[in-house]
Design a protein around this motif. Structure first.
Motif, PDB file in Angstrom:
ATOM      1  N   GLY A   1       0.809  -1.214   0.000  1.00 46.35           N
ATOM      2  CA  GLY A   1       0.000   0.000   0.000  1.00 46.35           C
ATOM      3  C   GLY A   1       0.839   1.260   0.000  1.00 46.35           C
ATOM      4  O   GLY A   1       2.075   1.228  -0.035  1.00 46.35           O
ATOM      5  N   PHE A   2       0.151   2.387   0.054  1.00 39.53           N
ATOM      6  CA  PHE A   2       0.809   3.692   0.025  1.00 39.53           C
ATOM      7  C   PHE A   2       0.824   4.242   1.448  1.00 39.53           C
ATOM      8  O   PHE A   2      -0.213   4.317   2.107  1.00 39.53           O
ATOM      9  CB  PHE A   2       0.046   4.639  -0.897  1.00 39.53           C
ATOM     10  N   GLY A   3       2.012   4.638   1.937  1.00 35.21           N
ATOM     11  CA  GLY A   3       2.074   5.095   3.317  1.00 35.21           C
ATOM     12  C   GLY A   3       3.385   5.764   3.659  1.00 35.21           C
ATOM     13  O   GLY A   3       4.040   6.365   2.796  1.00 35.21           O
ATOM     14  N   LEU A   4       3.796   5.652   4.916  1.00 33.35           N
ATOM     15  CA  LEU A   4       4.950   6.379   5.425  1.00 33.35           C
ATOM     16  C   LEU A   4       6.259   5.987   4.741  1.00 33.35           C
ATOM     17  O   LEU A   4       7.196   6.783   4.706  1.00 33.35           O
ATOM     18  CB  LEU A   4       5.073   6.150   6.936  1.00 33.35           C
ATOM     19  N   TRP A   5       6.330   4.789   4.222  1.00 36.82           N
ATOM     20  CA  TRP A   5       7.602   4.368   3.638  1.00 36.82           C
ATOM     21  C   TRP A   5       7.916   5.112   2.343  1.00 36.82           C
ATOM     22  O   TRP A   5       9.052   5.119   1.890  1.00 36.82           O
ATOM     23  CB  TRP A   5       7.613   2.856   3.416  1.00 36.82           C
ATOM     24  N   GLN A   6       6.906   5.789   1.769  1.00 32.91           N
ATOM     25  CA  GLN A   6       7.158   6.610   0.585  1.00 32.91           C
ATOM     26  C   GLN A   6       7.609   8.029   0.921  1.00 32.91           C
ATOM     27  O   GLN A   6       7.973   8.785   0.027  1.00 32.91           O
ATOM     28  CB  GLN A   6       5.893   6.713  -0.283  1.00 32.91           C
ATOM     29  N   VAL A   7       7.595   8.410   2.197  1.00 31.21           N
ATOM     30  CA  VAL A   7       7.918   9.795   2.573  1.00 31.21           C
ATOM     31  C   VAL A   7       9.330  10.206   2.156  1.00 31.21           C
ATOM     32  O   VAL A   7       9.503  11.273   1.545  1.00 31.21           O
ATOM     33  CB  VAL A   7       7.712  10.003   4.091  1.00 31.21           C
TER      34      VAL A   7
ATOM     35  N   VAL B   1      13.485  -4.709   2.023  1.00 30.46           N
ATOM     36  CA  VAL B   1      12.844  -3.404   1.809  1.00 30.46           C
ATOM     37  C   VAL B   1      11.332  -3.527   1.912  1.00 30.46           C
ATOM     38  O   VAL B   1      10.658  -2.681   2.512  1.00 30.46           O
ATOM     39  CB  VAL B   1      13.251  -2.823   0.433  1.00 30.46           C
ATOM     40  N   ILE B   2      10.784  -4.594   1.325  1.00 25.95           N
ATOM     41  CA  ILE B   2       9.328  -4.810   1.396  1.00 25.95           C
ATOM     42  C   ILE B   2       8.885  -5.013   2.845  1.00 25.95           C
ATOM     43  O   ILE B   2       7.869  -4.462   3.290  1.00 25.95           O
ATOM     44  CB  ILE B   2       8.919  -6.016   0.534  1.00 25.95           C
ATOM     45  N   GLU B   3       9.642  -5.789   3.600  1.00 21.11           N
ATOM     46  CA  GLU B   3       9.298  -6.017   5.006  1.00 21.11           C
ATOM     47  C   GLU B   3       9.378  -4.711   5.803  1.00 21.11           C
ATOM     48  O   GLU B   3       8.546  -4.448   6.673  1.00 21.11           O
ATOM     49  CB  GLU B   3      10.240  -7.067   5.600  1.00 21.11           C
TER      50      GLU B   3
ATOM     51  N   CYS C   1       6.705   0.164   8.293  1.00 20.76           N
ATOM     52  CA  CYS C   1       6.414   1.606   8.270  1.00 20.76           C
ATOM     53  C   CYS C   1       4.923   1.871   8.151  1.00 20.76           C
ATOM     54  O   CYS C   1       4.409   2.842   8.724  1.00 20.76           O
ATOM     55  CB  CYS C   1       7.149   2.269   7.106  1.00 20.76           C
ATOM     56  N   ASN C   2       4.220   1.029   7.407  1.00 15.83           N
ATOM     57  CA  ASN C   2       2.780   1.213   7.209  1.00 15.83           C
ATOM     58  C   ASN C   2       1.942   0.517   8.285  1.00 15.83           C
ATOM     59  O   ASN C   2       0.721   0.409   8.146  1.00 15.83           O
ATOM     60  CB  ASN C   2       2.368   0.694   5.832  1.00 15.83           C
ATOM     61  N   ASN C   3       2.629   0.018   9.329  1.00 15.97           N
ATOM     62  CA  ASN C   3       1.943  -0.641  10.450  1.00 15.97           C
ATOM     63  C   ASN C   3       1.096  -1.830   9.994  1.00 15.97           C
ATOM     64  O   ASN C   3      -0.045  -2.025  10.414  1.00 15.97           O
ATOM     65  CB  ASN C   3       1.052   0.365  11.199  1.00 15.97           C
TER      66      ASN C   3
END
Length: 533
Positions: A9-15, A274-276, A281-283
């Motif tokens: 999904g889209f979340g904090l890891w894209q910041v 990285v995926i993990e 990051c996205n909880n």
């Protein structure tokens, strides 16, 4: 890999990657538009008090008066030194108490009269640096070989040096060199950062993110126009706008490489890591990540999935099948590698030509830049909806025709308000085309050649902007209709040329050339949404 990203999904890891791209977008606005303010002919603020003056006449000897407008110049009858400017007899009935001049590059280095030919070098220096960076990215296979993050971090050092040193550089030649370094660094960072964002964004959000990510550019341009209105010293203004590279230097520390790129380098365990981390990051609880998350399992398994780095020989064995020359080896790759850069050249000319034409359209460049960038935010906000509705290819076709009609109407009608409206509509249309073309660069080329193809397209785009900086700055002064006429023709050509490209909206990113060849290229097709197997 796209399936894995969809589950994350889209979340904090894209910041971190989005913040990095946002800062380089802000830096780009300063690089491409600042010449409108820091390199323009200086403004002269005049305070006049009514008075009866002596009828004493003398010659005008001060060279700085060349900057005065002709109507004031013709009525001046005497000049004498004064603390903040000059005492001047004006029409023998008014007293010019003082006048002050903006501090610009043109005024500080006396770039006027016989030296006026030096004026375009400030803007061209940045564009030349960008073109050099594009060539380095395309020819050296830099980001595709060493990774997006490594490339971004190295180029960030150059951007800091190039941007900050200009504010203190006492030599015009040194300023041009710094502009070249800044442009080169921007190009290398932008290509790698944009691809990193696209490669870490889930497929269903890609169109939305690729258009919204332009907002930092527009906001930076608006802030530049506002700050330039109040800060008339070009060195202070330039130093203030260095904040983007300072934030950039912090954000790059937190970047992680793209799982797509790691997979292509057969670093499967690192990609899994990285995926993990993204799940964390996205909880979200990460499901067991197995080999079936990744394509080409047979090719991956021959070197295993351990955390060890591949040897130089192993990496070269993996890379030999797809090099820069691979862009032209197969049918679909040849079409993409020829047509898309050609399209980018045309769009780059039109887009930057309009943006750099402030002093030809209006006497108020501050208002011009602010209005244009505010209007460009509209297609950026609506871009995701437009692309989801019409697809990438049809959107470019329709918007190119709209821009061409508007530019042609400007040539015919001579009403200020109407011309402004038409100009804004044309800029909005071309602005969205520009955004879609960047997204297409990531979707048309495979991961193994994405940065190489992106650099080639970026080179074509900025080559078009380099031509535009000359035509709109020089030719327009003698033949005002020529830039608009050329823009109309290029809009029509762009609308036709884009029909040769495959529709990529709703399709996963291609990992290799075989995925590109599976896409159907059909002239005058409607969005076909063919997904690579």
């Amino acid at each position: 890999m796209d399936d894995a990203l969809e589950k994350v999904g889209f979340g904090l890891w894209q910041v971190p990657p989005i913040l990095t791209l946002s800062m380089i977008q802000g830096f780009a606005a300063v690089g491409f538009i600042s010449s409108v303010f820091v390199n323009k002919s200086p403004n002269i603020d005049i305070n006049i008090n009514s008075s009866l003056l002596n009828n004493k006449e003398s010659d005008i000897m001060d060279s700085n008066l060349d900057m005065l407008s002709s109507d004031i110049y013709d009525n001046v009858t005497q000049i004498q030194p004064y603390e903040t400017g000059y005492l001047m007899y004006y029409n023998r009935l008014t007293y010019l108490e003082k006048w002050t001049v903006d501090s610009t590059i043109a005024s500080e280095f006396n770039i006027q009269g016989d030296r006026a030919w030096l004026s375009p070098l400030y803007q061209m220096g940045f564009v030349i640096g960008v073109i050099l960076g594009d060539l380095i990215g395309a020819v050296s296979h830099l980001s595709d070989t060493y990774g997006r993050v490594f490339t971004i971090r190295i180029a960030t050092v150059g951007s800091i040096i190039g941007q900050l040193v200009i504010s203190f550089m006492p030599y015009f030649s040194g300023i041009i060199i710094c502009r070249i370094v800044a442009g080169l660094s921007y190009s290398v960072i932008y290509g790698s950062a944009f691809n990193l964002v696209m490669e870490t964004t889930p497929m269903k959000y890609r169109a939305l993110v690729s258009t919204l990510i332009a907002l930092p550019y527009y906001i930076s341009a608006i802030l530049l126009g506002v700050s330039a209105y109040f800060i008339r010293n070009w060195r202070v203004l330039h130093l203030l706008n260095s904040v983007y590279v300072i934030i950039l230097s912090v954000s790059v520390v937190f970047l992680k490489n793209s799982p797509h790129w790691l997979l292509q380098k057969r670093r499967v365990t690192l990609a899994t890591g990285v995926i993990e981390w993204a799940y964390e990051c996205n909880n979200k609880n990460a499901p067991p990540l197995e080999m079936n998350f990744y394509p080409n399992n047979k090719e991956i398994s021959q070197y295993g999935t351990s955390r060890r780095r591949l040897s130089w020989t192993e990496q070269k064995v993996m890379e030999v099948s797809e090099t820069t020359t691979s862009l032209f080896k197969t049918k679909n790759m040849r079409v993409v590698s020829i047509v898309h850069p050609m399209l980018f050249t045309l769009i780059g000319f039109i887009y930057y030509g309009i943006a750099l034409n402030a002093n030809n359209f209006t006497d108020n460049p501050y208002l011009y830049v602010i209005v244009i960038e505010v209007m460009e935010m509209v297609p950026s906000l609506l871009g995701g909806f437009i692309l989801n509705k019409f697809g990438n290819i049809n959107s470019i076709t329709i918007l190119s025709m709209i821009a061409g009609i508007c530019m042609f109407s400007i040539m015919i009608f001579n009403y200020v308000i109407l011309d402004w409206v038409l100009l804004v509509v044309a800029e909005m249309s071309v602005g969205l085309i520009y955004l879609v073309c960047w997204m297409l660069s990531s979707e048309l080329f495979p991961t193994s050649l994405r940065s190489t193809g992106f650099g080639m397209c970026s080179f074509a785009c900025h080559f078009g902007s380099l031509i535009a900086s000359y035509i709109f700055d020089s030719v327009a002064r003698t033949f005002p209709m020529v830039p608009s006429l050329i823009s109309v023709i290029l809009c029509i050509v762009s609308a036709c040329l884009v029909r040769f490209l495959p529709e990529t909206h709703g399709s996963p990113l291609c990992e290799n050339i075989n995925d590109v060849e599976k896409r159907e290229i059909k002239l005058y097709s409607i969005p076909c949404h063919n997904k690579a197997e």
